[in-house]
Design a protein around this motif. Structure first.
Motif, PDB file in Angstrom:
ATOM      1  N   LEU A  51       0.828  -1.207   0.000  1.00  0.00           N
ATOM      2  CA  LEU A  51       0.000   0.000   0.000  1.00  0.00           C
ATOM      3  C   LEU A  51       0.863   1.257   0.000  1.00  0.00           C
ATOM      4  O   LEU A  51       1.790   1.366   0.799  1.00  0.00           O
ATOM      5  N   VAL A 105      -2.485   4.331  -7.214  1.00  0.00           N
ATOM      6  CA  VAL A 105      -3.000   5.401  -6.369  1.00  0.00           C
ATOM      7  C   VAL A 105      -2.212   6.691  -6.585  1.00  0.00           C
ATOM      8  O   VAL A 105      -2.729   7.798  -6.390  1.00  0.00           O
TER       9      VAL A 105
ATOM     10  N   ALA B 229      -7.243  -3.443  -5.825  1.00  0.00           N
ATOM     11  CA  ALA B 229      -7.553  -2.728  -4.584  1.00  0.00           C
ATOM     12  C   ALA B 229      -6.281  -2.227  -3.912  1.00  0.00           C
ATOM     13  O   ALA B 229      -6.204  -1.074  -3.497  1.00  0.00           O
ATOM     14  N   LEU B 230      -5.266  -3.084  -3.826  1.00  0.00           N
ATOM     15  CA  LEU B 230      -4.036  -2.681  -3.141  1.00  0.00           C
ATOM     16  C   LEU B 230      -3.299  -1.610  -3.934  1.00  0.00           C
ATOM     17  O   LEU B 230      -2.808  -0.641  -3.371  1.00  0.00           O
ATOM     18  N   SER B 231      -3.248  -1.782  -5.255  1.00  0.00           N
ATOM     19  CA  SER B 231      -2.521  -0.821  -6.066  1.00  0.00           C
ATOM     20  C   SER B 231      -3.181   0.558  -6.008  1.00  0.00           C
ATOM     21  O   SER B 231      -2.507   1.579  -6.060  1.00  0.00           O
ATOM     22  N   PHE B 232      -4.505   0.572  -5.885  1.00  0.00           N
ATOM     23  CA  PHE B 232      -5.217   1.849  -5.802  1.00  0.00           C
ATOM     24  C   PHE B 232      -5.330   2.368  -4.368  1.00  0.00           C
ATOM     25  O   PHE B 232      -6.023   3.352  -4.120  1.00  0.00           O
ATOM     26  N   GLY B 233      -4.696   1.679  -3.438  1.00  0.00           N
ATOM     27  CA  GLY B 233      -4.700   2.165  -2.064  1.00  0.00           C
ATOM     28  C   GLY B 233      -6.058   2.124  -1.405  1.00  0.00           C
ATOM     29  O   GLY B 233      -6.341   2.908  -0.503  1.00  0.00           O
ATOM     30  N   VAL B 234      -6.920   1.198  -1.846  1.00  0.00           N
ATOM     31  CA  VAL B 234      -8.244   1.085  -1.240  1.00  0.00           C
ATOM     32  C   VAL B 234      -8.113   0.505   0.156  1.00  0.00           C
ATOM     33  O   VAL B 234      -7.357  -0.444   0.367  1.00  0.00           O
ATOM     34  N   ASP B 376      -8.969   7.845  -2.146  1.00  0.00           N
ATOM     35  CA  ASP B 376      -8.392   6.707  -2.855  1.00  0.00           C
ATOM     36  C   ASP B 376      -9.463   5.690  -3.231  1.00  0.00           C
ATOM     37  O   ASP B 376      -9.359   5.033  -4.262  1.00  0.00           O
TER      38      ASP B 376
END
Lengths: 170, 409
Positions: A51, A105, B229-234, B376
């Motif tokens: 993350l 992100v 999800a992890l890559s988008f920082g969810v 995010d």
């Protein structure tokens, strides 16, 4: 420092000659702008930092070299660890390579930094302002951007201040 | 009058497919004013018939410069800005802020204050999930859910009013403790809620969980896989619905969460229905924490005795010269924090709410960055709506549970 963080810090020191600071058990590593993508890739692939929790910047105006710190806060879910990477950037035309292909992100977060601090990210796929209107001038979170305020109006100076107010004029 | 510009496609050329340039697909604005965007959010949709080809969120309509404003206020006064951040979760935002300040200046908090913080934060989590359940019910045409959920939420807001005098913008937590002790009616009010609420959650579930209309609208819709999800920082419920057991209350306990026995609900499907199940289950777990914290709530002071950071009680000011001086110094100049930077995060109802707080040795924060979960979580929307119908977009958006105040700051 957390025992589990020591090998990670050591490897970053060896590979990128990173310096580090410690405060209240938090580790801040400093790397150069051109190394940041490699450092993030290494942390993600080798040390399970899945993350990118936060990506932001701090402005140290009037100091010019470096003027900004771009801050990458990384979290490892598998190991329950955190580490912060800071990239010092100079004040004249600040530029950092983009991290969008390491963490998705970073896309919006880098757009936010472009908008708020005027830090450009090389190779960013969508370099537009994100929060402010497109035609806005200046970068609000820079320390030399005034906060702005409205003059308080009292009975004795109400009309005088009213005249100066930017109402729409026909 | 400024000129009205004709907006062409040029600005969005790199974000839409080539078919949009020939006019084969249609571009449609959803919002900024739209009942299903849960605030002022504009979504630029590229549609092939009713199928979404691309979705480009446009945010910033609610940007109020909270981070900049906080830099101009002392540490105590900056706290009121955090209430306005995620307006469904003001108590949780206060908690994130005061914990960051306490970490920066190294300030201890008495046990009773910790207990009160846990009770109120968990009640706030329930109330936030109730708003989510009610409004996503509305989005899926379950009108009555809205009325039922707001009935219970009202009871929680009454508890907040009892302790702080305010229903929403409470600023009840302060660096070093809480504003003042709770009144005697507090325990009964919370016990009443604990007694009534499990039955009410059962009622919601009777209405929704096996409802064929809800299943039709949510099962397999908006699937979010773990890697994306992890890559988008969810973080938060959407991440847990995708199968990652990550809750800061368990992983990095703060405020004494390690004393309480609770589960972190997770699912593996990652679709809209899984996110619904995770949140409903979370309400039950939060209630368990409230009950345990209330049973364990110790007696004692609710504010730290460190007079360099915490103002003395009113009663001391009339009889003690030092207290008068501390009171005066703290409310005029404020307290100073070291020239250093910390990052502190709590689990808000929407995910990881983090604060990067940097001091410069003076009484005002040099830099406050709010890492807000909705920001995010919204960024991933454009990935998971592709190929779905416009009507599904409404369901997916409400299942992510965004708050625009949290996104735009």
């Amino acid at each position: 420092m957390d025992k589990k963080l020591e090998p990670i810090v050591k490897s970053l020191q060896d590979k990128f000659s990173a310096t580090f600071e410690e405060f209240r058990d938090e580790v801040h590593l400093f790397v150069k702008p051109e190394q940041i993508v490699d450092a993030l890739t290494l942390l993600r692939d080798e040390y399970n930092f899945e993350l990118l929790s936060a990506l932001t910047a701090v402005d140290y105006y009037p100091q010019e070299t470096p003027r900004f710190h771009v801050v990458y806060q990384l979290t490892s879910i598998a190991k329950n660890l955190s580490v912060q990477i800071r990239v010092p950037v100079n004040g004249s035309s600040p530029k950092v390579p983009t991290a969008t292909h390491v963490y998705d992100v970073a896309n919006w977060r880098e757009r936010e930094l472009l908008d708020m601090f005027g830090i450009e990210f090389d190779g960013h796929p969508d370099p537009r302002r994100i929060l402010s209107p497109e035609d806005m001038e200046g970068h609000p979170l820079r320390k030399d951007f005034p906060l702005g305020y409205e003059e308080p109006q009292f009975t004795f100076n109400f009309d005088e201040i009213d005249l100066r107010k930017p109402y729409a004029k026909e | 009058m400024s000129q009205i510009e004709e907006v062409g496609l040029d600005k969005f050329k790199h974000l839409v497919s080539e078919r949009a340039l020939t006019g084969e697909t249609m571009l449609l604005n959803m919002g900024p004013q739209h009942p299903s965007t849960h605030g002022v959010l504009r979504l630029l949709l590229e549609l092939d018939g009713e199928i979404i080809v691309n979705c480009i969120p446009d945010i910033g309509y609610l940007h109020t410069g909270i981070e900049k404003n906080m830099e101009a206020k002392t540490y105590q006064k900056a706290e009121v800005m955090t209430d306005r951040l995620d307006y469904m979760n003001p108590i949780g935002n206060n908690l994130a802020y005061v914990m960051a300040v306490e970490k920066l200046v190294d300030l201890d908090v008495p046990a009773r204050a910790q207990g009160l913080r846990v009770i109120l934060t968990e009640l706030q989590r329930i109330s936030s999930h109730l708003v989510w359940l009610g409004t996503s019910g509305l989005d899926l045409a379950a009108m009555s859910m809205f009325l039922y959920c707001f009935r219970e939420r009202e009871q929680i807001l009454d508890i907040f009013e009892l302790v702080s005098g305010q229903r929403m913008m409470t600023t009840y937590f302060r660096p070093g403790g809480v504003w003042r002790d709770v009144p005697v009616e507090f325990e009964k009010a919370v016990r009443d809620f604990i007694k009534i609420f499990p039955k009410r959650v059962d009622q919601y579930e009777t209405l929704l969980t096996k409802n064929p209309f809800l299943l039709d609208r949510t099962l397999g819709i908006g699937k979010l896989d773990v890697a994306t999800a992890l890559s988008f920082g969810v973080t938060g419920p959407p991440l847990r619905a995708s199968g990652i057991d990550w809750d800061l209350r368990k992983a990095r306990p703060y405020c004494g969460y390690e004393q309480y026995d609770f589960n972190v609900p997770t699912r593996t499907e990652g679709d809209t229905y899984a996110r619904y199940l995770v949140r409903v289950q979370e309400m039950r777990e939060s209630l368990k924490i409230v009950e345990q914290a209330l049973n364990k709530l110790p007696l004692g002071p609710v504010r730290s005795g460190n007079r360099k950071f915490v103002t003395p009680p009113r009663s001391e000011i009339g009889v003690s010269m030092e207290s008068l001086i501390h009171h005066f110094k703290l409310w005029t100049e404020g307290f100073s924090a070291p020239k250093a930077s910390i990052y502190s995060a709590v689990e808000s109802p929407r995910g990881e709410l983090g604060l990067l707080l940097e001091g410069d040795g003076g009484p005002k924060p040099y830099r406050v960055h709010l890492r807000t979960p909705s920001f995010d979580n919204l960024a991933v929307l454009s990935q998971i709506v592709k190929g779905h119908l416009v009507a599904d977009l409404v369901a997916i958006l409400s299942s992510i549970d965004i708050v625009l105040g949290d996104i735009d700051r």
